[in-house]
Design a protein around this motif. Structure first.
Motif, PDB file in Angstrom:
ATOM      1  N   GLU A 284       0.851  -1.089  -0.165  1.00  0.00           N
ATOM      2  CA  GLU A 284      -0.086  -0.001  -0.016  1.00  0.00           C
ATOM      3  C   GLU A 284       0.919   1.193   0.008  1.00  0.00           C
ATOM      4  O   GLU A 284       1.905   1.224   0.840  1.00  0.00           O
ATOM      5  N   TYR A 286       0.815   5.367   0.396  1.00  0.00           N
ATOM      6  CA  TYR A 286       0.230   6.633   0.792  1.00  0.00           C
ATOM      7  C   TYR A 286       1.086   7.732   0.543  1.00  0.00           C
ATOM      8  O   TYR A 286       1.914   8.055   1.118  1.00  0.00           O
ATOM      9  N   ARG A 296       0.672   5.469 -12.402  1.00  0.00           N
ATOM     10  CA  ARG A 296      -0.233   5.147 -11.707  1.00  0.00           C
ATOM     11  C   ARG A 296      -0.433   3.433 -12.212  1.00  0.00           C
ATOM     12  O   ARG A 296      -0.802   2.706 -11.215  1.00  0.00           O
ATOM     13  N   HIS A 300      -0.401   0.488  -9.018  1.00  0.00           N
ATOM     14  CA  HIS A 300      -1.808   0.242  -8.543  1.00  0.00           C
ATOM     15  C   HIS A 300      -2.531  -0.732  -9.601  1.00  0.00           C
ATOM     16  O   HIS A 300      -2.913  -0.238 -10.648  1.00  0.00           O
ATOM     17  N   GLU A 302      -4.794  -3.067  -7.900  1.00  0.00           N
ATOM     18  CA  GLU A 302      -5.982  -3.558  -7.181  1.00  0.00           C
ATOM     19  C   GLU A 302      -6.053  -4.979  -6.978  1.00  0.00           C
ATOM     20  O   GLU A 302      -7.177  -5.671  -6.500  1.00  0.00           O
ATOM     21  N   PHE A 306      -1.644  -1.070  -4.205  1.00  0.00           N
ATOM     22  CA  PHE A 306      -2.647  -0.260  -4.069  1.00  0.00           C
ATOM     23  C   PHE A 306      -2.100   1.245  -3.787  1.00  0.00           C
ATOM     24  O   PHE A 306      -1.431   1.467  -2.792  1.00  0.00           O
ATOM     25  N   LYS A 308      -2.920   4.794  -2.760  1.00  0.00           N
ATOM     26  CA  LYS A 308      -4.019   5.599  -1.806  1.00  0.00           C
ATOM     27  C   LYS A 308      -3.477   6.978  -1.598  1.00  0.00           C
ATOM     28  O   LYS A 308      -2.334   7.363  -1.792  1.00  0.00           O
ATOM     29  N   SER A 309      -4.610   7.593  -1.176  1.00  0.00           N
ATOM     30  CA  SER A 309      -4.290   9.077  -1.047  1.00  0.00           C
ATOM     31  C   SER A 309      -3.508   9.569   0.567  1.00  0.00           C
ATOM     32  O   SER A 309      -3.388   8.487   1.280  1.00  0.00           O
TER      33      SER A 309
END
Length: 435
Positions: A284, A286, A296, A300, A302, A306, A308-309
């Protein structure tokens, strides 16, 4: 003890490097004031007196030959108001008019930075409101948080000449070394001018603090100054076991500059290969960085990776508590390898305090990764070719996670306790005043 903190950026706990300054100076026994060279209002838990000078103010000072500035005080930490005793005195710059500078900076780069340097070096703040601020506060020592900036060198010399206070300087950048890879003539012009200004400023330093032991030794040899190491502190309370269940959850939090995104893409590719038949490991990411559609796509899918913001420090702490591995990533390309060789990312302490095992991926020339490897506190990967083999072994030997979780915590408890770091910095400040 009155300490004047000199910073380029606004002291805001929500952004770097303001949150690091708060990490160092929370609970400080003396009195703090902050002179900063940026737009925005401060928001922190340590300081209540401020003086602001922006690029626009410096340009105004150069044109009018009258020093400008903005004197602020907070009635409580985190809420800025104009200084109550300045009725009748004009405070220049009613609003933030420097935001348009950022797009221009991105386009012009080096030439713009050289021009900005000249504006500051030719401005004169003597006889200005800044002198009243210094007379009111009467600093006994100046603590400068500098990152490769000629205007900060100028302000260090100015403040020392006016107050006579010794200067303690901290830098996290490789300011002096010429072992860099850059084809811009503007970069090298500014680099050589900075080195000249640094040698000129060095005699006012009581202590030169860096993130790296190698860099501190270099500065002692090159500049003849007393040097030391200062790193971020963390909270390391009682150790709690956290058995890994399900797919190994790896978390990266932070910026992607200096080509870190390429290293993350290599890690993501390796994890996707490991997960060919079943999901054994996830990553993940962030971040608040804006990425292209192609970037991207690599970060990413899925399933294994992943994107994420950005999340708050409080939310990130909760994410780490539920994760297995905290990831530190640095670039392998030659330009950034040379640029960050003395870097000791503040994320290292965050990772050590995360309750996770630490995975450090990047060149062993990097000071932070070298430190973790030396202390056996992280699973270290020093070349792109080893990313898949090491992660594949980790997926098959999950017991390593608990081993490295404990090692990370033990190193943090021994070397990076917040109270220990704060005590060392306060002792350096007191010693400078005493001498």
């Amino acid at each position: 003890m009155n300490v004047l903190v000199l910073t380029e950026e606004v002291w805001n706990d929500k952004i770097y490097p303001g949150n690091v300054m708060t990490n160092w100076l929370s609970g400080f026994s003396g009195t703090l004031a902050n002179l900063y060279l940026a737009s925005g209002e401060p928001d922190n838990l340590c300081c209540s007196r401020y003086f602001q000078i922006t690029d626009r103010m410096a340009l105004e000072s150069l044109i009018t030959r009258k020093g400008t500035g903005k004197w602020l005080i907070t009635r409580r930490f985190g809420t800025a108001n104009h200084y109550p005793e300045l009725k009748g005195k004009k405070l220049h710059l009613k609003g933030d008019k420097t935001r348009g500078y950022k797009p221009l900076k991105a386009v012009l780069g080096g030439p713009l930075r050289l021009c900005r340097d000249q504006v500051w070096l030719r401005s004169d703040f003597k006889g200005s409101l800044l002198m009243d601020f210094l007379e009111d506060f009467r600093p006994e020592v100046i603590f400068s948080l500098r990152f490769y900036s000629r205007r900060m060198l100028y302000m260090e010399r100015l403040l020392h000449s006016v107050t006579g206070a010794p200067v303690i300087v901290f830098t996290g950048d490789d300011e002096y070394s010429l072992r860099q890879l850059n084809i811009s003539p503007f970069y090298w012009c500014r680099k050589l001018l900075f080195r000249k200004d640094l040698r000129k400023t060095a005699p006012v330093y009581a202590k030169y603090l860096t993130l790296s032991e190698r860099q501190s030794r270099q500065m002692e040899e090159e500049l003849g100054v007393s040097a030391g190491v200062l790193r971020k502190g963390g909270s390391f309370e009682g150790y709690r076991e956290k058995p890994a269940a399900g797919p190994i959850r790896i978390v990266y939090a932070g910026r992607l500059y200096c080509n870190r995104k390429k290293t993350l893409a290599a890690i993501a590719k390796a994890i996707s290969l490991i997960n060919r038949n079943e999901v054994l490991m996830t990553l993940e990411i962030y971040t608040k960085e804006k990425l292209t559609q192609k970037e991207r796509k690599h970060l990413h899918d899925e399933r294994s990776v992943f994107l994420k913001s950005f999340v708050s420090p409080e939310s990130l702490e909760e994410i780490y508590q539920a994760a297995d591995v905290a990831l530190l990533a640095e670039s392998f390309d030659l330009k950034n390898k040379l640029l960050t060789k003395y870097s000791f990312s503040t994320k290292i302490v965050d990772c050590l305090a995360s309750s996770c095992a630490v995975l450090a991926v990047g060149p062993y020339e990097n000071e932070g990764i070298r430190y973790l490897k030396k202390n056996k506190a992280a699973i270290c990967i020093g070349s792109p070719e080893n990313i898949y083999p090491v992660l594949s072994r980790l997926a098959g030997h999950r017991d390593k996670i608990e081993l490295y979780r404990r090692r990370a915590w033990e190193l943090g408890r021994k070397e990076h306790q917040e109270e220990k770091i704060r005590g060392e910095l306060e002792e350096v400040l007191k010693e400078a005043v005493k001498e």
